[in-house]
Design an enzyme around this catalytic site. Structure first.
Site, mmCIF file in Angstrom:
data_model
loop_
_atom_site.group_PDB
_atom_site.id
_atom_site.type_symbol
_atom_site.label_atom_id
_atom_site.label_comp_id
_atom_site.label_asym_id
_atom_site.label_seq_id
_atom_site.Cartn_x
_atom_site.Cartn_y
_atom_site.Cartn_z
ATOM 1 C CG ASP A 14 -11.578 6.282 0.624
ATOM 2 O OD1 ASP A 14 -10.811 5.316 0.852
ATOM 3 O OD2 ASP A 14 -12.581 6.200 -0.112
ATOM 4 C CG LEU A 15 -6.507 6.981 -2.285
ATOM 5 C CD1 LEU A 15 -5.254 6.177 -2.609
ATOM 6 C CD2 LEU A 15 -6.365 8.415 -2.750
ATOM 7 C CG ASP A 16 -9.881 2.209 -4.311
ATOM 8 O OD1 ASP A 16 -9.287 2.799 -5.227
ATOM 9 O OD2 ASP A 16 -9.451 1.171 -3.773
ATOM 10 C CG ASP A 183 -16.564 5.693 -0.619
ATOM 11 O OD1 ASP A 183 -17.234 4.668 -0.801
ATOM 12 O OD2 ASP A 183 -15.332 5.653 -0.423
#
Length: 234
Positions: A14-16, A183
């Site tokens: 995941d990124l954000d 997250d």
């Protein structure tokens, strides 16, 4: 989950809020958007402050659940609505969104991320898997990834198993050979496991308890390096 994942061949990330905090970036981007509108479409800022523009964006998202996978379209459309509402050409939304998007990608990586990505990418192909619209190149991390699958591009987002399976297809590996790291418990952990991937939950605030013994809980990506990189170098 065992200390080593047998047969692990790739990692999706995941990124954000996994590689960088997203709320400060969105706040900066909304300031940049408002400043652009003040210069090029002043009637908009007379009627809409930054809070009102965000509320308009949220209303568009609520009214168009079929666009839930495409944050770019939602934001762009809401800007066009504000422009039209104030007598400006809605075609200005293209340039206005460009100002927003450039600032949205001025991202501050969490402290350990650069070193962790460098270490992980040495041993595993990394694929970005995101519901957001970050640009890996603009964010300065593209060199660590073999590719990216975004909800906007693919048409559905996490936790739909199809987007996880698309990432596996592009990596050329089976779901059980992939570890997904993110997250969000529902989108990342539950979504990945339902699709047949392993999952690691990145919780940067102290977790009250480990929710599932089959899921790694890590406080930062350095813990992932500690667990995975020695397993292929020893």
């Amino acid at each position: 989950m065992a200390a080593v994942i047998a047969g692990l061949r790739a990692i999706t990330l995941d990124l954000d809020d996994t590689l960088w905090p997203i709320e400060p970036a969105i706040a900066r981007a909304e300031i940049a958007l408002h400043d652009w509108l003040a210069r090029h479409a002043p009637a908009v800022v007379q009627r809409y402050d930054r809070i009102a523009l965000r509320a308009l964006r949220d209303r568009v998202a609520e009214q168009r659940p079929d666009w839930a996978h495409d944050f770019t379209r939602i934001r762009h459309h809401s800007i066009g609505l504000a422009l039209a509402d104030c007598g400006h050409d809605p075609a200005l939304a293209d340039a206005a969104f460009e100002a927003f998007f450039a600032a949205r990608n001025e991202l501050l990586l969490y402290e350990e991320v650069e070193a962790a990505l460098t270490a992980l990418a040495t041993h595993y192909p990394l694929m970005a898997l995101t519901n957001g619209n970050a640009d890996l190149r603009l964010a300065g991390v593209a060199q660590h990834f073999v590719g990216s699958v975004s909800a906007r591009e693919f048409g559905v987002g996490k936790p739909d198993p199809r987007i996880f399976h698309e990432a596996c297809r592009r990596l050329g590996v089976a779901p059980h050979e992939v570890l997904h790291v993110g997250d969000d418990w529902m989108l990342d952990v539950e979504g990945a496991r339902a699709a047949g991937l392993h999952a690691a939950w990145l919780c940067r605030t102290p977790a009250a308890a480990v929710r599932d013994a089959e899921v790694w809980t890590i406080a930062h990506l350095g813990e992932l390096v500690d667990r995975l990189v020695p397993s292929v170098t020893n």
